[in-house]
Structure formats: C-alpha cells, structure tokens
Motif scaffolding. Structure first.
Motif, PDB file in Angstrom:
ATOM      1  N   ALA A  97       1.957  -0.162  -2.353  1.00 30.66           N
ATOM      2  CA  ALA A  97       2.288   0.532  -1.394  1.00 30.66           C
ATOM      3  C   ALA A  97       0.961   0.899  -0.423  1.00 30.66           C
ATOM      4  O   ALA A  97       0.752   0.616   0.657  1.00 30.66           O
ATOM      5  CB  ALA A  97       3.040   1.814  -1.608  1.00 30.66           C
ATOM      6  N   GLU A 117       0.019  -0.727   3.067  1.00 26.43           N
ATOM      7  CA  GLU A 117      -0.470  -0.024   4.191  1.00 26.43           C
ATOM      8  C   GLU A 117      -1.765  -0.521   4.877  1.00 26.43           C
ATOM      9  O   GLU A 117      -1.897  -0.390   6.015  1.00 26.43           O
ATOM     10  CB  GLU A 117      -0.804   1.419   3.713  1.00 26.43           C
ATOM     11  N   ALA A 147       5.614   6.292   5.140  1.00 27.15           N
ATOM     12  CA  ALA A 147       6.448   5.400   3.867  1.00 27.15           C
ATOM     13  C   ALA A 147       5.604   5.508   2.657  1.00 27.15           C
ATOM     14  O   ALA A 147       6.154   5.810   1.707  1.00 27.15           O
ATOM     15  CB  ALA A 147       6.756   4.184   4.285  1.00 27.15           C
ATOM     16  N   LEU A 158       5.815   8.296   0.230  1.00 21.76           N
ATOM     17  CA  LEU A 158       6.758   8.406  -0.233  1.00 21.76           C
ATOM     18  C   LEU A 158       7.118   7.486  -1.390  1.00 21.76           C
ATOM     19  O   LEU A 158       7.662   7.975  -2.202  1.00 21.76           O
ATOM     20  CB  LEU A 158       7.996   8.393   0.878  1.00 21.76           C
ATOM     21  N   ILE A 159       6.763   6.405  -1.212  1.00 22.57           N
ATOM     22  CA  ILE A 159       6.812   5.303  -2.231  1.00 22.57           C
ATOM     23  C   ILE A 159       6.151   5.801  -3.601  1.00 22.57           C
ATOM     24  O   ILE A 159       6.585   5.596  -4.568  1.00 22.57           O
ATOM     25  CB  ILE A 159       6.352   3.969  -1.846  1.00 22.57           C
ATOM     26  N   GLY A 206      11.220   5.799   1.633  1.00 25.63           N
ATOM     27  CA  GLY A 206       9.925   5.225   1.617  1.00 25.63           C
ATOM     28  C   GLY A 206      10.384   3.840   2.116  1.00 25.63           C
ATOM     29  O   GLY A 206       9.951   3.171   3.173  1.00 25.63           O
TER      30      GLY A 206
END
Lengths: 472, 200
Positions: free
Chosen positions: A133, A137, A168, A171-172, A202
C-alpha cells in the motif's frame, strides 16, 4: 565466472536508477526515449526468457538470480511465478514510452513511467504484502508530476485523486493488522465484519469504485490522454493483483460468499455508471474516464465470479485492455494536438481530414466495449455468459451498461464523419503522416489477432495465477 | 511520557482546530509544527524515543519545506475572509471534536483494546479534523496540510499496533514526498499566475 544478482535488483532498482539517469537528460528526447523504452523492453524480454532455475549462461559468464532482496529487515520477493505479470507490466510500459514522443506529452513522462512500473513491481513482491500500500502510494505521488505538469493549473480532480488515494493507504495497513487478529474468529463476529469494511473501503478508494469515482473523469478531462491511460491502466491492474493476495492468504475471506455477491453488485453498478455517463458524453477526453470506470466494473465482476473461473478472464482481459487503452489514449493525444476543442459537436468533419486517427479511436472504443472480432470480446463474452447464468437480471443490467460505450462510439462517429460546411471540409483526404498512422494500423491488427486467437497470444499471462496457490 | 499525553492531546485538538479554521499559511504552518510535537509524544508512548523522534523530524521537515516555499511564493498579506466562514468552520470542528469524544472509547474497546485512550482519541481527532478540512477547502497547500495531518493521525494509532523499521522508513518517504508535491503545487500556481499576468 559466476555473478550473483537478485530479481528485485533487476526489476526494481535497475529501472529506478535508469529512470533517474534518463530524467537528467529529459531534454534530449531521443536519447531519453531510447533509454527508457529499451530498458522496459529488455526487462520484458528477460522476464519472459528467464528459466525456472533463474540462471542465465552467456558463454563463460553464469548469472544466478535469487528471488529475494532484504531491505530494512523485510524482503522483496519476485518469484518465478510472478514473472509473466512483470513481463506484461514492463511490456506495456515500453509500448506507452516508445510512442510518447509527441510534443504535448510531458517531458518527464518517460522517466516517471519507468519509476511507477518499478514501484508497482516492488509492491507485488514486498513482504509483508500489506506494505505494498505504501509503495502504491509512492507511485501515486510520483504520478502527480505528469498528470498535472507545471504549465497546467492544479485542478480539483488532481487534488481529489491525491486525497482519496492517500486516505486509502492507512485503511489497507489497518485492515492488514486487523486481519491477523480475526483469522480464527467465526465469520459472523462483528470484528470480522469491521475488518472487511475497512479493507473494502481501502480497495474501493484505490480503484475509484462508486462513490469514490468522481476523480477519474475529472483527471481524464484535464490531463494528457497518453499519461492518463498509462497511469490508470498500470495502477488499476497492480491494485487488482495486489487485492487478490487478501483472498489468497485468508481462507475466511475466500470462503465468505457475501464478498463475491457484493463484488458482483459493485461490478455491475460500475458498468452501469460508466455506460450511462459515457452514452451522453460530449467531451472525448472525459468519456475516456467513464470507459475506465466501466472497465473497473468488469474487473470487480471477474473477481466476483471467481468460483466460475472469473480470475482467468480477468487476466485475459489485462492485455486486451492495455492495448485498447493505449490506442485510445494515443489517438486522443494526436486528436487533441490537431483540434482546438475536444467536444464532439466541434469536431464535425474531423474524420474526413484524419481518417486513420478516427479509425484508431473507433476501434479502441469498440474493442474495449467487447465487439466480436476484437481483443476484449472472448473475455467479455465469457463474463456475460457466466453472469447471465448466475443472475439473469444482473446480466441484463450489465449488458445495458456496456451498450453505453457502443452508443457513444456511434454518436461520435456520426459527428466526426459529417461534413463541416463552416470549415469547408466536405471531401476526404488522408492528412496523417506515416509515422502517425503506422502504429495505429499495426495495433488495430494486433487487437484483431488477440480477438481471433486469444489462447495463442494471451495464455502466458494467466500463468501468474499460479503464484496465488489458493486461488487456482 | 505518560504524564505528557493529556497536554499532547490538548495540543492536537487546538492545532487541528486552528488548521481547520484559518487560511493563513503562517498560522497553519506553526500549528502543524506544534502538532508534530504532540504526535511525537503520543507515538513515544508505544515506541522507543529514538524511533519516535523520526516522526517529529520528518514532520518538521515536511512543514518547513511547505512553509519556506509559501514564504517565497505566496504574497505576504493574509487573505481576508468573512467572519461567517470562520465561524462555520469552527462549528464544524466542534462537531468533529464531539463525535470523536463520543466514539473513541467504544472504538478503543472494540478494535484497539491494547491502546491508551489518549492515543486512540489523538489519532482519530487528527484523522477526523483532517477529513473535515479536506471537505471544506480546495487550496492545494491546505489539502497537503490536511493529508499530512491525516497521516499523522494514522501513525499515532498504528505505532501502538506495530513497530517496523521498513514501515517507518516508507512512511517517512511518503510524508516527505507529499510535502514535495505540496511545494510543487505552490510553485506551479505561482508560475501560472505570473504567466497570466504577463500575458495581460
């Protein structure tokens, strides 16, 4: 002579270093173009040709690759099973980069494109896989440089894209932590439901699933079509493959039937949203964004149809989608370069001046819509057959949603083909140069070959599924 | 550090409210720098101080990058705003604070039973205020400030759940990259403004 290397050095670190070097020479366009696209193609070739033993012998030199690279106490593993997908990633990167020598494409696109592919490749191999994640990003942050180049005003769409994708990531990561604690709990435990909601949120934010989809058409309307098509294709594909890890690793998620029902519903909803909006769209660039939403819907539908073989169709869709989106983005970039406006009503007679560009755009749209003979048809036919068997009502809605793109294509064609008395465009002429229309014609042929012989050309990429041991 | 957790929480509430209400970059940058001190204190409840201090250093570096760019690029006079909009944002902020005070204890009990209540409240407060801020502005640099606050809130909570060097390193890179994107947006906006003024 023996040389020890690792696959992450080759497919992650090397392209990043090369992208930095090519970025330094970004004004020397041909050198930059050759450096980045050749790197992408060589890495594709290596991923295709590397044997299972991960050893290459060139005369007396033996290069032995290890699958993992230690980094700050964690590992990046790029195993043999994931190589077909890496080959696909670098292959399509090469395709986008080699045809990016168009003045309206931002200078840094080639270097940034290579960095994004390298980061997303690392995301597929990092252990624990949740840290992907963060790498996704980083790829998103890097993509801002080309989606919103210096000469353009920062649009609300870009800010929304940045915000939603950044939200997101935590959240992941949080879902990953929660998942390790709920594995042993019964599936009706509130904590399991909470975990699924956090994870679902997410992934929905990352993919731009309804109601977090508004940035997709906004960004596609503002940014360069070649750049948008590349970034959305690469990001969505990697995020989908990354998301499959959750189903592969957690049995309780895999066996929870409600997930598949929700995925099918969301998939159909996205197809309807994309189709309904594109059907009456006036702006050619904005319509591209809605087509992407529809494609996200098909991907969700494929995962929702996992028990009926949906993952194979998902992986078969990737190359067809990649070439379709590239052709669409490339044609749109060239049209934008030659036209003052991207509104359909202002493009009357365009096809009479630029018939090959119009043909490229039309074929890309029809191929993505799943017209027989073209690349997406075999997968989309299988998806519709499966969903009609499972739930005819959903099938009908999905089919109606998919008609939106056909409708838009015919509306667009009727406007582009019509004579333009004001600009005195009545007769037909081919104004495109050879270097413009040749790639378009070649890729139209490739789309047809992929549609006619999908097993011959697309079988390799489905081997990626072998890396998901529980999903076969 | 436990004794400092309640002042840290108060700093978070005050600075988050300041960032939400005001639009002057000087006030916001000062508040964000102060916010990172509070974040450092709350993170140090879960992590060794040597590791927790990375949050402070990275946060201050990100704030400094944006503040120094604003100093060069944004006109010195503060933007004037009607009192009504300040009042509205203040009310929205108070609403978020109330919601967090009500929800945080049950969130702690159901999802994060091992975490100190101040950590859960501080983290969710930053997240909630940042989301409210994202919903009430369209200024690039304020969006970046909000996202930095949002990530800081998440880091406060996540620090209590897991300690990983790679994660800390990657989060630092993400925070600094986000700040650099903010710098890029500010410079770009100023360049475009200069070009359009020259064209006139």
């Amino acid at each position: 002579m023996n040389i020890a290397l690792s696959t992450p050095i080759l497919w992650v670190i090397f392209p990043v270093v090369l992208a930095i070097v090519s970025g330094i020479f970004h004004r020397r366009q041909i050198l930059n173009l050759l450096l980045t696209s050749l790197t992408a193609f060589v890495l594709t070739l290596l991923a295709v040709l590397l044997p299972e033993t991960l050893t290459i012998s060139i005369g007396p030199v033996v290069i032995q690759f290890s699958e993992s690279l230690g980094f700050l106490g964690r590992q990046i593993n790029l195993s043999y099973e994931i190589l077909p997908f890496i080959a696909f990633g670098y292959g399509i990167t090469g395709l986008w980069l080699i045809f990016s020598n168009i003045p309206v494409v931002p200078d840094y696109f080639r270097s940034v494109g290579l960095v994004i592919t390298a980061l997303l490749t690392a995301a597929l191999g990092v252990e624990p896989f949740l840290y992907a994640a963060l790498l996704i990003e980083l790829a998103i942050l890097v993509s801002i440089l080309v989606l919103s180049p210096t000469q353009d005003k920062t649009s609300p769409g870009i800010l929304r894209y940045l915000s939603l994708q950044t939200i997101a990531m935590p959240l992941i990561l949080l879902a990953g932590w929660l998942l390790t604690g709920v594995e042993t709990l019964p599936t009706d435990s509130p904590l399991v439901i909470q975990t699924m909601i956090v994870l679902g949120l997410g992934i929905a934010l990352l993919l731009g699933v309804f109601p977090f989809h508004s940035w997709v058409p906004m960004v596609s309307q503002q940014a360069n079509p070649t750049v948008v098509s590349f970034i959305l294709m690469m990001l969505n594909t990697t995020i989908l493959v990354f998301s499959l890890n959750f189903l592969d690793r957690y049995a309780f998620l895999r066996e929870f039937q409600t997930i598949y029902t929700v995925l099918r519903l969301m998939g159909i909803l996205m197809i309807i949203i994309g189709g309904a909006w594109i059907a009456y769209q006036e702006n050619l660039k904005r319509s591209f964004g809605f087509a992407i939403l529809s494609e996200i819907g098909f991907s969700l539908l494929c995962v929702g149809l996992y028990e009926k073989g949906g993952l194979t169709w998902l992986f078969l869709l990737f190359p067809a989608r990649a070439i379709g989106l590239w052709l669409w983005g490339y044609s749109l970039t060239l049209i934008e370069q030659r036209s003052d406006s991207m509104l359909i009503q202002n493009l009357h007679g365009f096809a009479r001046r630029y018939p090959i560009l119009t043909l490229g755009l039309t074929v890309a749209q029809l191929s993505l819509a799943g017209l027989p003979l073209f690349a997406s048809f075999p997968s989309k036919f299988a998806i519709f057959t499966a969903i009609f068997t499972l739930n005819p009502l959903m099938g009908i809605w999905g089919f109606l949603g998919n008609l939106g793109l056909f409708l838009f294509t015919f509306r667009m064609l009727s406007a582009l083909l019509a004579p333009n008395e004001d600009k005195q465009i009545v007769g037909w002429s081919v104004s495109e140069k050879k270097k413009v229309y040749l790639p378009i014609l070649v890729f139209i042929l490739i789309l047809i070959f992929l549609g006619l012989l999908p097993d011959v050309f697309l079988a390799n990429i489905t081997e990626t599924l072998t890396s998901f041991t529980q999903l076969q | 550090m436990i004794a400092l957790s309640s002042p840290a929480f108060i700093i978070i509430v005050v600075t988050a409210m300041i960032i939400l209400i005001f639009r002057d970059w000087r006030i916001n940058a000062g508040a964000l720098a102060l916010q990172y001190i509070a974040v450092f204190i709350l993170v140090s409840l879960s992590w060794p101080i040597g590791v927790a201090i990375t949050k402070l250093i990275v946060g201050w570096m990100a704030t400094a990058a944006i503040a120094l760019t604003c100093m060069r690029q944004i006109p010195s006079e503060a933007p004037s705003e009607p009192t009504a909009s300040l009042f509205f944002r203040g009310l929205a902020g108070l609403l978020v604070i109330m919601v967090i005070f009500v929800l945080a204890p049950s969130l702690q009990a159901s999802m994060f039973p091992r975490l100190n209540l101040f950590i859960v409240q501080g983290g969710t407060m930053l997240i909630g205020m940042a989301l409210m801020q994202l919903g009430t502005n369209a200024e690039p640099y304020l969006t970046i400030f909000s996202l930095l606050s949002f990530l800081a809130g998440f880091e406060v909570i996540h620090a209590g759940l897991e300690l990983s060097t790679l994660l800390t390193g990657l989060m630092a890179i993400v925070n600094l990259s986000l700040a650099l994107i903010g710098v890029y947006f500010i410079i770009k906006a100023n360049e475009n403004k200069s070009v359009s003024e020259e064209e006139r």
